[in-house]
Write an enzyme that holds these catalytic residues in place. Structure first.
Site, short mmCIF file in Angstrom:
data_model
loop_
_atom_site.label_atom_id
_atom_site.label_comp_id
_atom_site.label_asym_id
_atom_site.label_seq_id
_atom_site.Cartn_x
_atom_site.Cartn_y
_atom_site.Cartn_z
N ASP A 83 40.20 -41.44 30.66
CA ASP A 83 41.19 -42.65 30.55
C ASP A 83 39.57 -43.35 29.19
OD1 ASP A 83 38.12 -42.81 32.15
OD2 ASP A 83 40.13 -44.49 32.72
N GLU A 178 37.79 -44.40 35.43
CA GLU A 178 36.83 -44.48 35.84
C GLU A 178 36.27 -46.14 34.64
OE1 GLU A 178 32.10 -45.26 34.33
OE2 GLU A 178 34.30 -45.53 32.99
#
Length: 412
Positions: A83, A178
């Site tokens: 991400d 994350e």
């Protein structure tokens, strides 16, 4: 090394896929579009020859490079996250390669106000002759952490195609979410089956990090008194205005912009509400766990003082643990750090052991039974439109991974 690096090509491909995570989503992954990159990574891993590569329902990618040595080598895991930050758009990223950088200002073409200058980006001084990749000026680049993804993928390609490199079993883990602190929420540690981990998610070439902030989240809920604004005198106690006064009273010396090095901070990251109720979300950071409580007490004391001027208003402060300083775990396994530093040195770089003013998936993985420091990935200016990475630094990161698996094999 007689390697044909593919890391830049992979990176340029990955950054065009929008993988922003969403802190307001309760799902895992928080955005389904992260799986688009996950599917591509699985496809490429299988094309490399890694047959067991898979994407699970929660958006995690798992894969195995089998051991090719008779030695009993601990199972290593290399981890990066898919991400990108919600702080800056990651949609329609247009990467630009600035070849043979010679120290000039880099003006980003889609927004000429976005200019990379050496005075603002000191590590550019170490990049003369290198190839710098930026976005076009309207989005982040996604080097955080697609540089890490590309480096692990290229290292996997090299290891499969160079069987003369001896290594133990290697597990690959790519995580979602994350950037919103949920990167390992659904990771299956038993399935992963690794004994030692390394995240590829750091900054300048040569950096190795075995210490992170400890982190808590705090939510301050303010209950005011609502009244019709035409008849509010003596009655209304606006929760929004109370929230504003609390934020304005936070000490500068305890803010991210007022701290550095090993100094912790309290940082409001979101405000919402109306006259009757308002919510301020904070992140609290420090390298010492005990100081997290002290920082939370600062919020509590300010709230007490401010709210005493608003009769009938109340507040509640809720604290939630996020992650803890991984150094507590890693200090028990000094060889994990020592081998990482040796691998960097074997790559022709000067190792620099540092602390991270932030966290990585390795922070939580370390406390889940997988001690996991962080290796540089070449990322710079994270979460903003001036984010950049050097192709040559990414290639060095690939070399470090290859050297590291050999160090573990040699010393086993």
């Amino acid at each position: 090394m007689p390697f044909i690096f593919t890391v830049a090509d992979r990176f340029l491909r990955y950054v065009t896929i929008d993988t922003q995570s969403d802190p307001n989503s309760p799902t895992c992954p928080s955005t389904e579009k992260q799986k688009n990159l996950g599917r591509l990574l699985v496809q490429e891993l299988k094309e490399i020859g890694i047959a067991d590569a898979e994407l699970d329902d929660h958006g995690y990618v798992y894969a195995t490079i089998p051991s090719n040595t008779d030695k009993d080598v601990p199972v290593l895991c290399f981890c990066s996250h898919m991400d990108t930050s919600p702080d800056c758009s990651g949609e329609n990223v247009k990467p630009i390669v600035h070849s043979n950088y010679q120290g000039e200002d880099l003006v980003l073409p889609d927004d000429n106000s976005q200019v990379l200058r050496q005075k603002d980006h000191p590590d550019l001084k170490n990049q003369i002759g290198n190839d710098i990749i930026t976005a076009s000026g309207t989005t982040l680049l996604g080097a955080d952490n697609k540089a890490g993804l590309a480096e692990i993928m290229d290292a996997a390609y090299q290891l499969v195609n160079h069987p003369e490199i001896k290594h133990g079993k290697i597990r690959i883990l790519f995580t979602p979410d994350e950037e919103i602190g949920r990167g390992v929420d659904k990771v299956d540690i038993t399935k992963l089956g690794a004994e030692v981990g390394y995240t590829m998610d750091g900054e300048s070439a040569g950096h190795f990090e075995n210490e992170t902030f400890s982190a808590d989240g705090a939510r301050l809920t303010i209950n005011g008194i609502s009244a019709h604004p035409g008849f509010a005198k003596g009655n209304m106690q606006s929760a929004i205005k109370i929230a504003g006064k609390i934020i304005a009273t936070l000490p500068f010396e305890l803010s991210p912009e007022g701290t550095e090095g090993i100094e912790g901070f309290v940082h409001p990251v979101g405000v919402s509400g109306h006259a009757e109720q308002a919510v301020i979300d904070f992140i609290i950071r420090d390298f010492e766990d005990d100081k997290l409580k002290e920082h939370a007490d600062v919020i509590r004391q300010i709230a007490d003082n401010v709210i005493s001027d608003f009769a009938g208003a109340t507040y509640r402060l809720d604290i939630k643990e996020q992650y803890r300083n991984m150094k507590k775990v890693l200090d028990q396994y000094p060889n994990i750090t020592d081998y990482g530093l040796e691998a960097i040195q074997r790559s022709g770089l000067t190792p620099l052991l540092k602390s991270i003013r932030g966290g990585t998936d390795g922070s939580r993985l370390s406390f889940m039974g997988l001690p996991c420091p962080n290796i540089f990935a070449g990322e710079h200016a994270f979460h903003g439109k001036q984010e950049w990475v050097s192709v040559q630094d990414m290639q060095k990161a690939v070399e470090v991974i290859i050297n590291l698996v050999q160090v573990w094999e040699e010393y086993s």
